[in-house]
Write a protein that holds these residues in place. Structure first.
Motif: not given
Length: 157
Positions: A8, A18, A125, A137-139
């Motif tokens: 992160t 994110f 995503s 982690i969503e991105l």
């Protein structure tokens, strides 16, 4: 659970947007990626797993959908090599600084060449391990590519 991991921090340093998602990690799951997808209610093709491998004896990182198997032939070809094999878990942990089940392609202790399955780029995503068990982690997939300086190739069998 700590939300600040090397993964992160690496993304924040790059200015990547994110969202973090915590879930109950099951160490006994047959597939960590599929268990994470189910726990978070996400399609398995959007939940990417991070695999550490070796191409011609050199370490690489492969990021593929959790419901797919990486093709060693395609992985070797993606990096211009002749052969590929999965890295031993202890070697992967030592190289990345993460524990198996929490290996992220972001913020690894030693940066290695990375490749992301091209089909992942069709998603709005994606979810990638956040650097500890039970954290995703969503991105945007394009941001995952940029953050890892990954090549994008067909990698799955």
């Amino acid at each position: 659970m700590s939300k600040g991991t090397r993964a992160t921090e690496a993304l924040a340093k790059l200015g990547v947007k994110f969202t973090l998602h915590a879930y109950d990690y099951d160490p006994d799951a047959d597939s960590i990626g599929l268990q994470a997808a189910e726990a978070l209610g996400v399609a398995p093709k959007r939940m990417l797993k991070t695999l550490m491998a070796e191409v011609d004896g050199k370490p690489v990182c492969a990021v593929v959908p959790s419901d797919c198997e990486v093709s060693m032939k395609k992985l070797a070809s993606a990096f211009g090599g002749k052969s590929a094999k999965m890295m031993r878990p202890s070697d992967a942990e030592r190289l990345t600084g993460y524990h198996v089940g929490g290996i992220s392609p972001f913020g690894q202790k030693k940066r290695v060449p990375a490749a992301i399955e091209q089909a992942a780029l069709t998603e709005g995503s994606v979810f990638v391990n956040g650097g500890q068990r039970g954290l995703q982690i969503e991105l945007a997939p394009d941001d995952a590519v940029k953050a890892t300086a990954a090549i994008v190739r067909p990698l799955v069998a």
